[in-house]
Write a protein that holds these residues in place. Structure first.
Motif, PDB file in Angstrom:
ATOM      1  N   CYS A   1       0.903  -1.150   0.000  1.00 45.18           N
ATOM      2  CA  CYS A   1       0.000   0.000   0.000  1.00 45.18           C
ATOM      3  C   CYS A   1       0.948   1.206   0.000  1.00 45.18           C
ATOM      4  CB  CYS A   1      -0.901  -0.003   1.234  1.00 45.18           C
ATOM      5  SG  CYS A   1      -0.026  -0.133   2.806  1.00 45.18           S
ATOM      6  N   ARG A   2       0.449   2.382   0.199  1.00 45.65           N
ATOM      7  CA  ARG A   2       1.353   3.523   0.311  1.00 45.65           C
ATOM      8  C   ARG A   2       2.184   3.355   1.581  1.00 45.65           C
ATOM      9  NH1 ARG A   2       1.573   9.601  -0.514  1.00 45.65           N
ATOM     10  NH2 ARG A   2       0.393   9.277  -2.431  1.00 45.65           N
ATOM     11  N   VAL A   3       3.505   3.448   1.423  1.00 47.41           N
ATOM     12  CA  VAL A   3       4.394   3.126   2.541  1.00 47.41           C
ATOM     13  C   VAL A   3       5.397   4.250   2.746  1.00 47.41           C
ATOM     14  CG1 VAL A   3       6.297   1.620   3.256  1.00 47.41           C
ATOM     15  CG2 VAL A   3       4.220   0.608   2.313  1.00 47.41           C
ATOM     16  N   ARG A   4       5.666   4.538   4.009  1.00 50.52           N
ATOM     17  CA  ARG A   4       6.715   5.496   4.328  1.00 50.52           C
ATOM     18  C   ARG A   4       7.807   4.738   5.064  1.00 50.52           C
ATOM     19  NH1 ARG A   4       7.049   9.620   8.224  1.00 50.52           N
ATOM     20  NH2 ARG A   4       5.344   8.561   9.295  1.00 50.52           N
ATOM     21  N   VAL A   5       9.056   4.853   4.598  1.00 51.21           N
ATOM     22  CA  VAL A   5      10.170   4.186   5.281  1.00 51.21           C
ATOM     23  C   VAL A   5      11.259   5.194   5.611  1.00 51.21           C
ATOM     24  CG1 VAL A   5       9.849   1.944   4.146  1.00 51.21           C
ATOM     25  CG2 VAL A   5      11.395   3.622   3.135  1.00 51.21           C
ATOM     26  N   ARG A   6      12.043   4.843   6.600  1.00 55.35           N
ATOM     27  CA  ARG A   6      13.231   5.621   6.909  1.00 55.35           C
ATOM     28  C   ARG A   6      14.443   4.785   6.515  1.00 55.35           C
ATOM     29  NH1 ARG A   6      13.888   7.836  12.824  1.00 55.35           N
ATOM     30  NH2 ARG A   6      13.647   5.631  13.257  1.00 55.35           N
ATOM     31  N   SER A   7      15.404   5.392   5.880  1.00 52.62           N
ATOM     32  CA  SER A   7      16.618   4.681   5.471  1.00 52.62           C
ATOM     33  C   SER A   7      17.759   5.025   6.415  1.00 52.62           C
ATOM     34  CB  SER A   7      17.041   5.112   4.063  1.00 52.62           C
ATOM     35  OG  SER A   7      15.951   5.039   3.178  1.00 52.62           O
TER      36      SER A   7
ATOM     37  N   ALA B   1      -7.746  -5.959  18.977  1.00 50.71           N
ATOM     38  CA  ALA B   1      -7.408  -7.308  18.508  1.00 50.71           C
ATOM     39  C   ALA B   1      -8.515  -7.892  17.641  1.00 50.71           C
ATOM     40  CB  ALA B   1      -7.142  -8.219  19.696  1.00 50.71           C
ATOM     41  N   LYS B   2      -9.682  -7.245  17.607  1.00 48.17           N
ATOM     42  CA  LYS B   2     -10.812  -7.829  16.874  1.00 48.17           C
ATOM     43  C   LYS B   2     -11.089  -7.138  15.543  1.00 48.17           C
ATOM     44  CE  LYS B   2     -13.151 -10.199  20.505  1.00 48.17           C
ATOM     45  NZ  LYS B   2     -14.475 -10.718  20.887  1.00 48.17           N
ATOM     46  N   GLN B   3     -10.502  -5.974  15.348  1.00 53.19           N
ATOM     47  CA  GLN B   3     -10.683  -5.264  14.082  1.00 53.19           C
ATOM     48  C   GLN B   3      -9.384  -5.370  13.299  1.00 53.19           C
ATOM     49  OE1 GLN B   3     -13.587  -4.104  13.127  1.00 53.19           O
ATOM     50  NE2 GLN B   3     -14.620  -4.367  15.117  1.00 53.19           N
ATOM     51  N   LEU B   4      -9.388  -6.179  12.246  1.00 55.18           N
ATOM     52  CA  LEU B   4      -8.158  -6.388  11.484  1.00 55.18           C
ATOM     53  C   LEU B   4      -8.225  -5.637  10.167  1.00 55.18           C
ATOM     54  CD1 LEU B   4      -7.822 -10.252  11.952  1.00 55.18           C
ATOM     55  CD2 LEU B   4      -7.311  -8.416  13.575  1.00 55.18           C
ATOM     56  N   TYR B   5      -7.134  -4.986   9.846  1.00 58.22           N
ATOM     57  CA  TYR B   5      -7.044  -4.329   8.546  1.00 58.22           C
ATOM     58  C   TYR B   5      -6.015  -5.069   7.714  1.00 58.22           C
ATOM     59  CZ  TYR B   5      -5.899  -1.043   4.909  1.00 58.22           C
ATOM     60  OH  TYR B   5      -5.653  -0.482   3.682  1.00 58.22           O
ATOM     61  N   LEU B   6      -6.403  -5.507   6.523  1.00 58.44           N
ATOM     62  CA  LEU B   6      -5.512  -6.265   5.645  1.00 58.44           C
ATOM     63  C   LEU B   6      -5.178  -5.438   4.420  1.00 58.44           C
ATOM     64  CD1 LEU B   6      -7.505  -9.645   5.670  1.00 58.44           C
ATOM     65  CD2 LEU B   6      -5.845  -8.816   7.349  1.00 58.44           C
ATOM     66  N   PRO B   7      -4.051  -4.753   4.429  1.00 60.60           N
ATOM     67  CA  PRO B   7      -3.732  -3.896   3.282  1.00 60.60           C
ATOM     68  C   PRO B   7      -3.366  -4.720   2.053  1.00 60.60           C
ATOM     69  CG  PRO B   7      -1.900  -3.953   4.814  1.00 60.60           C
ATOM     70  CD  PRO B   7      -3.022  -4.705   5.461  1.00 60.60           C
ATOM     71  N   MET B   8      -3.054  -6.012   2.234  1.00 62.82           N
ATOM     72  CA  MET B   8      -2.615  -6.823   1.100  1.00 62.82           C
ATOM     73  C   MET B   8      -3.811  -7.447   0.372  1.00 62.82           C
ATOM     74  SD  MET B   8      -2.532  -8.290   4.205  1.00 62.82           S
ATOM     75  CE  MET B   8      -0.893  -8.172   4.927  1.00 62.82           C
ATOM     76  N   THR B   9      -3.597  -7.777  -0.897  1.00 62.47           N
ATOM     77  CA  THR B   9      -4.652  -8.402  -1.700  1.00 62.47           C
ATOM     78  C   THR B   9      -4.762  -9.888  -1.356  1.00 62.47           C
ATOM     79  OG1 THR B   9      -3.146  -9.056  -3.459  1.00 62.47           O
ATOM     80  CG2 THR B   9      -4.103  -6.850  -3.620  1.00 62.47           C
TER      81      THR B   9
END
Lengths: 238, 238
Positions: free
Chosen positions: B107-113, B178-186
């Motif tokens: 999904c849209r991702v922010r990373v630090r290098s 713990a009961k509401q899961l969000y699945l950003p992956m297909t």
DNA sequence: CGGGAATTTGACAATGATCAACAAGTGTGG
DNA sequence: CCACACTTGTTGATCATTGTCAAATTCCCG
């Protein structure tokens, strides 16, 4: 008879590059910082357990001879062997206080025990020791991730080919014959490592034999006649 | 809409206990030894690659927002996702010079290098940093070994239950619901993680829904109604 | 609101598991 | 050293789970 000598490590050189720190398995004394400490040795008979899940971890082990199988179980008895440890390998570097798996000798095994307190001392006094431990864990992680690909996406034949190839490559790294493989583990144990039944393992050994890729000299002695065919099969290339 | 906020880390606290060393993701400056260094930040769109297999590794990444999938491929396109990295997680601790996998934003991702040279400095100057790295790798190894059990020995339904449970537990650890899961992956990505096809994943989501264990609010929003049923299914009890 | 992508559902096929019989080792005691 | 029992491995027949192919549906997003 080939079988009886093959796993006995002619050279005890660890693959992990830890030999500078932990010695070559021939001396009971290892150097720690500026002092010395004594490690103890233990012999396990085939099928004897080195530790069980949830046991308190007080030692790190180094395999000197033979092979240890580390596994995970479901309550109904299904088992997954997570890794095989060969001479030179360290078991328990990822110390979390308790063992998270079972570990069983797959043949007669000799191990050296090093107290975790000794390891802790080394970690605090020798920065380069920590580096070596990191490298060891990194290698284990990489191998485990490779195995994920096998278990998740490869066919039974590809899994068996991958397994044999892995042993062949280990032989090569250790300076032994890449074409003469000794399998101290049973078909059941190979199945529990590859996520297959004993019958499927057996059938695919037969398929490889029939295809002329390997010869089965005995249950435990495999000769690889066509490594490149094995490599192609392992990667599913046509 | 639930979906858009769920992976955004309300707290950026790493699970790994590295926050003392690398900060909480809110400041571009991290403390190294007695000095300071600046890390850079990068945003990836969904499906953009963070790195590809065999690329030279010059950075270690910390996920700040979103989810990264790390995977392995066979030449014919079969894919195995090896792990998902969530906010706080470090990618590339096991530095071997080159990346051994592909990494893609799910999904849209922010990373630090963080440059590996910085990490090396920390390793040499701060013994406790090495310890933290060891702990991080040990956790990853343990999770990967658990996944071996799923891939090798669990049924499709058990795999899906295990997957949902893992996300639920992560939510709990991070102080989320713990009961509401969000699945950003297909579904494809879940399949590539569990060693299943998209259709089998879908069918088993439906089975869990029909059994009253979960509700599917949308493709990406799962509500767990019966965690203990999920736990039983995940372990194959009964 | 419409169009393309992702997901779900269905029908059928294939791989690997299960069940069963047999063979080949391995070890033990006579 | 051989006979017998027992364990381990191989092979065969059938079954079940999951994969494949196809179509229908839903979800997003402009």
């Amino acid at each position: 008879m080939l079988s009886n000598t093959r796993v006995q490590s002619e050279s005890n050189t660890p693959v992990t590059g830890m030999s500078n720190w932990l010695g070559d398995g021939k001396s009971p004394t290892i150097k720690i910082g500026h002092g010395f400490t004594t490690t103890s040795e233990r012999t396990l008979e085939s099928h004897e357990h080195l530790f069980m899940v949830n046991d308190v971890q007080t030692q790190i082990y180094q395999v000197l001879d033979g092979v240890i199988g580390v596994y995970n179980m479901l309550s109904d008895g299904r088992r997954q062997i997570v890794t095989f440890y060969y001479p030179g390998d360290l078991i328990g570097v990822e110390d979390t206080g308790h063992w998270m798996y079972h570990a069983e000798a797959l043949c007669r095994v000799r191990v050296r025990s090093i107290p975790v307190t000794t390891i802790d001392t080394l970690l605090h006094t020798e920065p380069r020791f920590g580096q070596a431990m990191l490298a060891t864990l990194a290698t284990e992680l990489a191998e485990t991730r490779d195995q994920l690909l096998s278990l998740g996406r490869k066919s039974a034949l590809e899994k068996v080919a991958t397994f044999l190839l892995r042993i062949s490559r280990r032989n090569q790294r250790e300076g032994r014959d890449a074409k003469q493989l000794y399998l101290p583990m049973t078909r059941t144990e190979i199945g529990d490592y590859l996520g297959l039944t004993i019958e499927t393992v057996s059938r695919n050994f037969t398929r490889l034999k029939t295809a002329g890729v390997i010869k089965l000299h005995s249950k435990s002695d495999v000769q690889v006649d066509d490594i490149s065919a094995l490599e192609k099969l392992a990667e599913g290339d046509q």
